[in-house]
Design a protein around this motif. Structure first.
Motif, PDB file in Angstrom:
ATOM      1  N   ARG A  58       0.732  -1.383   0.028  1.00 25.09           N
ATOM      2  CA  ARG A  58      -0.053   0.011  -0.050  1.00 25.09           C
ATOM      3  C   ARG A  58       0.631   1.552  -0.090  1.00 25.09           C
ATOM      4  NH1 ARG A  58      -4.337  -1.066   4.712  1.00 25.09           N
ATOM      5  NH2 ARG A  58      -5.769  -2.540   3.840  1.00 25.09           N
ATOM      6  N   ALA A  59       1.989   1.238   0.455  1.00 25.54           N
ATOM      7  CA  ALA A  59       2.855   2.317   0.848  1.00 25.54           C
ATOM      8  C   ALA A  59       3.045   3.399  -0.582  1.00 25.54           C
ATOM      9  CB  ALA A  59       4.186   2.175   1.241  1.00 25.54           C
ATOM     10  N   PRO A  60       3.328   2.660  -1.801  1.00 25.94           N
ATOM     11  CA  PRO A  60       3.796   3.373  -2.874  1.00 25.94           C
ATOM     12  C   PRO A  60       2.331   4.165  -3.446  1.00 25.94           C
ATOM     13  CG  PRO A  60       4.712   1.229  -3.200  1.00 25.94           C
ATOM     14  CD  PRO A  60       3.879   1.150  -2.086  1.00 25.94           C
ATOM     15  N   LYS A  61       1.075   3.306  -3.320  1.00 23.11           N
ATOM     16  CA  LYS A  61      -0.084   3.947  -3.666  1.00 23.11           C
ATOM     17  C   LYS A  61      -0.338   5.233  -2.707  1.00 23.11           C
ATOM     18  CE  LYS A  61      -3.655   2.669  -1.443  1.00 23.11           C
ATOM     19  NZ  LYS A  61      -4.827   1.609  -1.016  1.00 23.11           N
ATOM     20  N   VAL A  62      -0.141   5.079  -1.383  1.00 22.37           N
ATOM     21  CA  VAL A  62      -0.309   6.043  -0.501  1.00 22.37           C
ATOM     22  C   VAL A  62       0.420   7.435  -0.848  1.00 22.37           C
ATOM     23  CG1 VAL A  62      -0.047   6.908   1.820  1.00 22.37           C
ATOM     24  CG2 VAL A  62      -1.211   4.745   1.344  1.00 22.37           C
ATOM     25  N   VAL A  63       1.806   7.155  -1.221  1.00 21.92           N
ATOM     26  CA  VAL A  63       2.537   8.354  -1.533  1.00 21.92           C
ATOM     27  C   VAL A  63       2.010   8.974  -2.984  1.00 21.92           C
ATOM     28  CG1 VAL A  63       4.800   9.055  -2.579  1.00 21.92           C
ATOM     29  CG2 VAL A  63       4.584   7.503  -0.434  1.00 21.92           C
ATOM     30  N   ARG A  64       1.644   8.406  -3.802  1.00 24.74           N
ATOM     31  CA  ARG A  64       1.207   8.708  -5.133  1.00 24.74           C
ATOM     32  C   ARG A  64      -0.153   9.411  -4.931  1.00 24.74           C
ATOM     33  NH1 ARG A  64       0.573   4.836 -10.065  1.00 24.74           N
ATOM     34  NH2 ARG A  64       2.761   4.638  -9.756  1.00 24.74           N
ATOM     35  N   LEU A  65      -1.078   8.962  -4.098  1.00 23.04           N
ATOM     36  CA  LEU A  65      -2.361   9.818  -3.809  1.00 23.04           C
ATOM     37  C   LEU A  65      -2.167  10.984  -3.071  1.00 23.04           C
ATOM     38  CD1 LEU A  65      -5.396   9.465  -3.700  1.00 23.04           C
ATOM     39  CD2 LEU A  65      -5.277   7.985  -1.697  1.00 23.04           C
ATOM     40  N   ALA A  66      -1.136  10.941  -1.933  1.00 25.05           N
ATOM     41  CA  ALA A  66      -0.984  12.172  -1.148  1.00 25.05           C
ATOM     42  C   ALA A  66      -0.530  13.379  -2.055  1.00 25.05           C
ATOM     43  CB  ALA A  66       0.130  11.930  -0.099  1.00 25.05           C
ATOM     44  N   ARG A  67       0.181  13.068  -3.115  1.00 24.82           N
ATOM     45  CA  ARG A  67       0.635  13.992  -4.050  1.00 24.82           C
ATOM     46  C   ARG A  67      -0.466  14.484  -4.953  1.00 24.82           C
ATOM     47  NH1 ARG A  67       6.220  10.445  -5.353  1.00 24.82           N
ATOM     48  NH2 ARG A  67       7.472  11.417  -3.584  1.00 24.82           N
ATOM     49  N   HIS A  68      -1.395  13.559  -5.129  1.00 23.77           N
ATOM     50  CA  HIS A  68      -2.507  13.984  -6.064  1.00 23.77           C
ATOM     51  C   HIS A  68      -3.257  14.751  -5.410  1.00 23.77           C
ATOM     52  CE1 HIS A  68      -6.232  13.479  -8.652  1.00 23.77           C
ATOM     53  NE2 HIS A  68      -6.689  12.762  -7.665  1.00 23.77           N
ATOM     54  N   LEU A  69      -3.563  14.580  -4.108  1.00 24.70           N
ATOM     55  CA  LEU A  69      -4.667  15.416  -3.214  1.00 24.70           C
ATOM     56  C   LEU A  69      -4.109  16.767  -2.821  1.00 24.70           C
ATOM     57  CD1 LEU A  69      -5.861  12.685  -0.532  1.00 24.70           C
ATOM     58  CD2 LEU A  69      -6.938  13.394  -2.682  1.00 24.70           C
ATOM     59  N   GLN A  70      -2.645  16.903  -2.801  1.00 26.34           N
ATOM     60  CA  GLN A  70      -1.979  18.103  -2.754  1.00 26.34           C
ATOM     61  C   GLN A  70      -2.312  19.017  -4.026  1.00 26.34           C
ATOM     62  OE1 GLN A  70       2.047  17.901  -1.328  1.00 26.34           O
ATOM     63  NE2 GLN A  70       2.115  20.380  -1.044  1.00 26.34           N
ATOM     64  N   ARG A  71      -2.147  18.326  -5.082  1.00 18.43           N
ATOM     65  CA  ARG A  71      -2.226  19.114  -6.432  1.00 18.43           C
ATOM     66  C   ARG A  71      -3.701  19.547  -6.483  1.00 18.43           C
ATOM     67  NH1 ARG A  71       1.111  14.815  -8.573  1.00 18.43           N
ATOM     68  NH2 ARG A  71      -0.977  13.618  -9.251  1.00 18.43           N
ATOM     69  N   CYS A  72      -4.664  18.911  -6.040  1.00 19.56           N
ATOM     70  CA  CYS A  72      -5.925  19.094  -6.274  1.00 19.56           C
ATOM     71  C   CYS A  72      -6.549  19.900  -5.035  1.00 19.56           C
ATOM     72  CB  CYS A  72      -7.003  17.809  -6.040  1.00 19.56           C
ATOM     73  SG  CYS A  72      -6.872  16.869  -7.752  1.00 19.56           S
ATOM     74  N   GLY A  73      -5.854  20.403  -4.102  1.00 20.21           N
ATOM     75  CA  GLY A  73      -6.097  21.010  -2.877  1.00 20.21           C
ATOM     76  C   GLY A  73      -7.194  20.665  -2.030  1.00 20.21           C
ATOM     77  N   VAL A  74      -7.172  19.136  -1.942  1.00 19.95           N
ATOM     78  CA  VAL A  74      -7.816  18.483  -1.015  1.00 19.95           C
ATOM     79  C   VAL A  74      -7.430  18.585   0.440  1.00 19.95           C
ATOM     80  CG1 VAL A  74      -8.945  16.499  -0.279  1.00 19.95           C
ATOM     81  CG2 VAL A  74      -9.060  17.174  -2.724  1.00 19.95           C
ATOM     82  N   PRO A  75      -8.030  19.079   1.292  1.00 17.89           N
ATOM     83  CA  PRO A  75      -7.558  19.214   2.756  1.00 17.89           C
ATOM     84  C   PRO A  75      -7.138  17.913   3.287  1.00 17.89           C
ATOM     85  CG  PRO A  75      -9.592  20.627   2.763  1.00 17.89           C
ATOM     86  CD  PRO A  75      -9.446  19.475   1.228  1.00 17.89           C
ATOM     87  N   ALA A  76      -5.914  17.504   3.235  1.00 19.72           N
ATOM     88  CA  ALA A  76      -5.446  16.149   3.744  1.00 19.72           C
ATOM     89  C   ALA A  76      -3.791  16.354   4.463  1.00 19.72           C
ATOM     90  CB  ALA A  76      -5.431  15.354   2.460  1.00 19.72           C
ATOM     91  N   VAL A  77      -3.509  15.437   4.897  1.00 19.35           N
ATOM     92  CA  VAL A  77      -2.070  15.478   5.596  1.00 19.35           C
ATOM     93  C   VAL A  77      -1.066  15.595   4.478  1.00 19.35           C
ATOM     94  CG1 VAL A  77      -2.532  14.586   7.643  1.00 19.35           C
ATOM     95  CG2 VAL A  77      -2.178  12.882   5.769  1.00 19.35           C
ATOM     96  N   ARG A  78       0.018  16.167   4.739  1.00 21.18           N
ATOM     97  CA  ARG A  78       1.051  16.226   3.327  1.00 21.18           C
ATOM     98  C   ARG A  78       2.325  15.423   3.731  1.00 21.18           C
ATOM     99  NH1 ARG A  78      -2.963  17.592   0.242  1.00 21.18           N
ATOM    100  NH2 ARG A  78      -3.836  19.718   0.515  1.00 21.18           N
ATOM    101  N   LEU A  79       2.889  14.845   2.588  1.00 24.65           N
ATOM    102  CA  LEU A  79       4.093  14.245   2.818  1.00 24.65           C
ATOM    103  C   LEU A  79       5.150  15.379   3.030  1.00 24.65           C
ATOM    104  CD1 LEU A  79       3.762  11.961  -0.589  1.00 24.65           C
ATOM    105  CD2 LEU A  79       3.990  11.088   1.923  1.00 24.65           C
ATOM    106  N   ALA A  80       6.319  14.850   3.957  1.00 29.29           N
ATOM    107  CA  ALA A  80       7.404  15.615   4.270  1.00 29.29           C
ATOM    108  C   ALA A  80       8.259  15.833   2.781  1.00 29.29           C
ATOM    109  CB  ALA A  80       8.240  15.054   5.076  1.00 29.29           C
ATOM    110  N   ALA A  81       8.793  17.028   2.819  1.00 28.23           N
ATOM    111  CA  ALA A  81       9.559  17.326   1.648  1.00 28.23           C
ATOM    112  C   ALA A  81      11.076  16.883   1.814  1.00 28.23           C
ATOM    113  CB  ALA A  81       9.430  18.673   1.144  1.00 28.23           C
ATOM    114  N   GLY A  82      11.777  16.617   0.866  1.00 27.96           N
ATOM    115  CA  GLY A  82      13.253  16.446   0.824  1.00 27.96           C
ATOM    116  C   GLY A  82      13.722  15.047   1.080  1.00 27.96           C
ATOM    117  N   ILE A  83      12.649  14.047   1.162  1.00 33.96           N
ATOM    118  CA  ILE A  83      13.026  12.770   0.975  1.00 33.96           C
ATOM    119  C   ILE A  83      12.422  11.754  -0.027  1.00 33.96           C
ATOM    120  CG2 ILE A  83      11.442  12.357   2.831  1.00 33.96           C
ATOM    121  CD1 ILE A  83      13.309  10.121   4.255  1.00 33.96           C
TER     122      ILE A  83
END
Length: 303
Positions: A58-83
């Motif tokens: 599930r982990a790769p899916k969660v990463v891809r989805l988190a980036r998608h939600l950030q692009r769409c502006g959906v209020p959600a937790v954000r991945l840490a940058a720089g790693i």
């Protein structure tokens, strides 16, 4: 040596922190079911380590989805940058998130409904989901994984019942006519998966997110009313704000059965860590085997 969970997860946390340039000392274990979730002491970051091997896909899916939600502006937790994420440490996978400042607030069902409306409107990522099937709606796959991972907790009769019940409910679901169009869904949508921060509520925990029926995201609140004795007004608020009452649909009982099967088995791989959790899990399974739809369940509490 840091001892927050014990065993290899200590080493995983230390390795992730080394890549972040962070100090694992003083990290707080927030919870541990399918994931060991730590809040770091020296950075406003949260580290989630997948604790159940069968669910690491599930982990790769969660990463891809988190980036998608950030692009769409959906209020959600954000991945840490720089790693680079997910972070691999040996056979283990972890993700790192910006920590939402704690306001001690709890989301209302209406707020959850509004977040779900925005999530469902976002649709699936343009690049889809991982090819391993992690993005397909298959809500009972994790039940089968947990039955296998928690086999020491179950009798042969329990295992047979749970797997047969999975087959039965999946066959029934395949015959349903869903009134809402399929889209991106959260997969485990309850107020416990909403964090109320200083800028408002945000969704979290996207392990179960997939392309599926939005009706599924309304079921947890309805089951909370039926199984946990939550005030009827809570579900009514969610249904009203979302604009659909899943309990009035003739497919609800099938989805309720699926949700209850997940609730009964969710802690099997880690039940040995908390006697009260183990007792409640076995009580739930006994109720399902007896066909008891009316007995109240208690929410899991460790200790």
């Amino acid at each position: 040596m840091l001892r927050l969970v014990g065993g290899p997860l200590d080493n995983v946390l230390e390795a992730v922190c080394a890549r972040l340039g962070a100090d694992p000392r003083g990290a707080t274990l927030l919870r541990f079911t399918n994931n060991a979730v730590y809040a770091l002491a020296d950075r406003p970051l949260v580290v989630r380590i997948v604790g159940t091997p069968a669910l690491r896909h599930r982990a790769p899916k969660v990463v891809r989805l988190a980036r998608h939600l950030q692009r769409c502006g959906v209020p959600a937790v954000r991945l840490a940058a720089g790693i680079d994420q997910p972070v691999r440490v040996g056979e283990h996978l972890a993700t790192v998130w910006e920590r939402v400042p704690d306001t001690d607030g709890r989301a209302t069902p209406g707020e959850l409904a509004e977040l779900l409306r925005r999530l469902h409107a976002a649709g699936i990522p343009d690049d889809g989901f991982p090819e391993n099937g992690a993005g397909a709606w298959a809500p009972l796959d994790d039940v089968r994984a947990r039955v296998a991972a928690g086999s020491d907790e179950l009798t042969a009769a329990d295992r047979r019942f749970l797997l047969d019940r999975c087959d039965e409910l999946e066959a029934q679901a395949a015959e349903l006519e869903f009134p809402l169009a399929r889209t991106l869904i959260h997969g485990d949508a309850h107020v416990g998966n909403v964090i109320v921060g200083p800028d408002g509520p945000v969704l979290c925990d996207f392990d179960s997110a997939c392309h599926g029926p939005p009706e599924w995201d309304l079921v947890p609140a309805a089951v909370g009313r039926e199984r946990f004795g939550d005030p009827p007004s809570r579900y009514a608020e969610l249904a009203d704000r979302y604009g659909f009452d899943v309990t009035a649909w003739d497919g609800f009982e099938v989805l309720r059965g699926m949700r209850e099967l997940k609730l009964a088995t969710s802690v099997l791989p880690t039940a040995d860590r908390a006697p009260r959790v183990r007792t409640e899990a076995h009580r739930r399974i006994a109720d399902l085997k007896a066909g008891n739809l009316h007995r109240r369940w208690a929410r899991y509490r460790a200790g």
